[in-house]
Design an enzyme around this catalytic site. Structure first.
Site, mmCIF file in Angstrom:
data_model
loop_
_atom_site.group_PDB
_atom_site.id
_atom_site.type_symbol
_atom_site.label_atom_id
_atom_site.label_comp_id
_atom_site.label_asym_id
_atom_site.label_seq_id
_atom_site.Cartn_x
_atom_site.Cartn_y
_atom_site.Cartn_z
ATOM 1 N N ASN A 17 0.832 -1.206 0.000
ATOM 2 C CA ASN A 17 0.000 0.000 0.000
ATOM 3 C C ASN A 17 0.869 1.260 0.000
ATOM 4 O O ASN A 17 0.528 2.254 -0.640
ATOM 5 C CB ASN A 17 -0.961 0.001 1.182
ATOM 6 C CG ASN A 17 -2.246 -0.756 0.876
ATOM 7 O OD1 ASN A 17 -2.908 -0.494 -0.112
ATOM 8 N ND2 ASN A 17 -2.588 -1.713 1.731
ATOM 9 N N ARG A 68 3.110 1.963 25.237
ATOM 10 C CA ARG A 68 2.530 2.450 23.987
ATOM 11 C C ARG A 68 2.590 3.970 23.887
ATOM 12 O O ARG A 68 2.881 4.525 22.824
ATOM 13 C CB ARG A 68 1.077 1.982 23.860
ATOM 14 C CG ARG A 68 0.941 0.486 23.667
ATOM 15 C CD ARG A 68 -0.490 0.106 23.318
ATOM 16 N NE ARG A 68 -0.677 -1.333 23.353
ATOM 17 C CZ ARG A 68 -0.331 -2.173 22.382
ATOM 18 N NH1 ARG A 68 0.244 -1.705 21.289
ATOM 19 N NH2 ARG A 68 -0.554 -3.462 22.488
ATOM 20 N N ILE A 95 -1.315 -1.063 17.965
ATOM 21 C CA ILE A 95 -2.465 -0.288 18.429
ATOM 22 C C ILE A 95 -1.934 1.073 18.841
ATOM 23 O O ILE A 95 -1.057 1.177 19.702
ATOM 24 C CB ILE A 95 -3.153 -0.987 19.619
ATOM 25 C CG1 ILE A 95 -3.752 -2.321 19.174
ATOM 26 C CG2 ILE A 95 -4.237 -0.086 20.207
ATOM 27 C CD1 ILE A 95 -4.237 -3.186 20.306
ATOM 28 N N ASN A 110 -6.278 4.745 8.066
ATOM 29 C CA ASN A 110 -5.937 3.325 8.033
ATOM 30 C C ASN A 110 -6.739 2.668 6.922
ATOM 31 O O ASN A 110 -7.767 3.192 6.499
ATOM 32 C CB ASN A 110 -6.269 2.670 9.378
ATOM 33 C CG ASN A 110 -5.823 1.221 9.445
ATOM 34 O OD1 ASN A 110 -4.710 0.887 9.024
ATOM 35 N ND2 ASN A 110 -6.663 0.347 9.953
ATOM 36 N N HIS A 112 -8.468 -1.153 5.946
ATOM 37 C CA HIS A 112 -8.834 -2.445 6.535
ATOM 38 C C HIS A 112 -9.424 -3.324 5.438
ATOM 39 O O HIS A 112 -10.240 -2.847 4.642
ATOM 40 C CB HIS A 112 -9.854 -2.229 7.665
ATOM 41 C CG HIS A 112 -10.249 -3.506 8.337
ATOM 42 N ND1 HIS A 112 -9.397 -4.190 9.172
ATOM 43 C CD2 HIS A 112 -11.401 -4.231 8.281
ATOM 44 C CE1 HIS A 112 -10.004 -5.291 9.602
ATOM 45 N NE2 HIS A 112 -11.218 -5.337 9.080
#
EC number: 2.1.2.2
Length: 203
Positions: A17, A68, A95, A110, A112
């Site tokens: 992508n 994170r 995440i 994003n 999916h």
């Protein structure tokens, strides 16, 4: 072309992508440039794709950070260093936290491999096959604090054929991903997207 949008791409894998966006930029199909590519995996082939295109390629190992939020703070710092205005997640298997979302409000995308809200999470093509769905597809969406729950920008449907396997269906879905991800980035770069609640309007 003047006033090119600075795009930062986050990757963990091969980067097909990413390549579709690099190619669209080089063909002049969208008023943007990939300013940097960042991966949490040192061996991600996407980093090689970036280097071949003359794009700064950075490895930020998530294991080097306490959590994170700390990792996302480092991501934000790196993205800002390159003047990034739109963050594109292209197979980024992390995440992300509110730290990144707050730094780039409604400017994190994003893709999916399903027609959201159906089949969020991992193995979407397998989920669609096991459910007996007649159509699969892919969705480009703005990222919010949920999992694959953000406002939908562009979708493409892919018919599920008799005898399809996860591999054959995923390959056809990926072809559509390579078409609609640059399209969504182009719409953003042209200032044509506005968000009202859950609805993304295209002007």
């Amino acid at each position: 072309m003047n006033n090119l949008l600075n795009i930062g791409v986050l990757v963990s894998g091969s980067g097909t992508n990413l390549q579709s966006i690099i190619d669209a930029c080089s063909r002049g199909e969208l008023p943007g440039r990939v300013a940097c590519v960042i991966s949490n995996k040192a061996d991600a082939y996407a980093l090689e794709r970036a280097k071949k295109a003359g794009i700064p390629a950075l490895h930020l190992d998530h294991r080097a950070y306490s959590g994170r939020e700390a990792y996302d703070e480092a991501l934000v710092a790196a993205l800002r260093e390159f003047g990034v205005e739109l963050v594109v997640m292209a197979g980024f298997m992390r995440i992300i936290t509110q730290v990144l979302l707050d730094a780039f409000p409604m400017a994190v995308m994003n893709i999916h491999p399903a027609l959201l809200p159906s089949f969020p999470g991992l193995h979407a093509a397998r989920q669609a096959l096991e459910y007996g769905a007649k159509y699969a597809g892919c969705t480009v969406h703005f990222v919010d604090s949920g999992t694959d729950t953000g406002p939908i920008i562009v979708q493409a449907a892919v018919p599920i054929l008799e005898g399809d396997t996860e591999e054959t269906l995923s390959a056809r879905i990926q072809k559509e991903e390579h078409r609609i991800y640059p399209e969504a980035v182009r719409l953003f770069a042209q200032g044509r997207l506005s968000v009202e609640g859950r609805v993304v309007h295209i002007g």
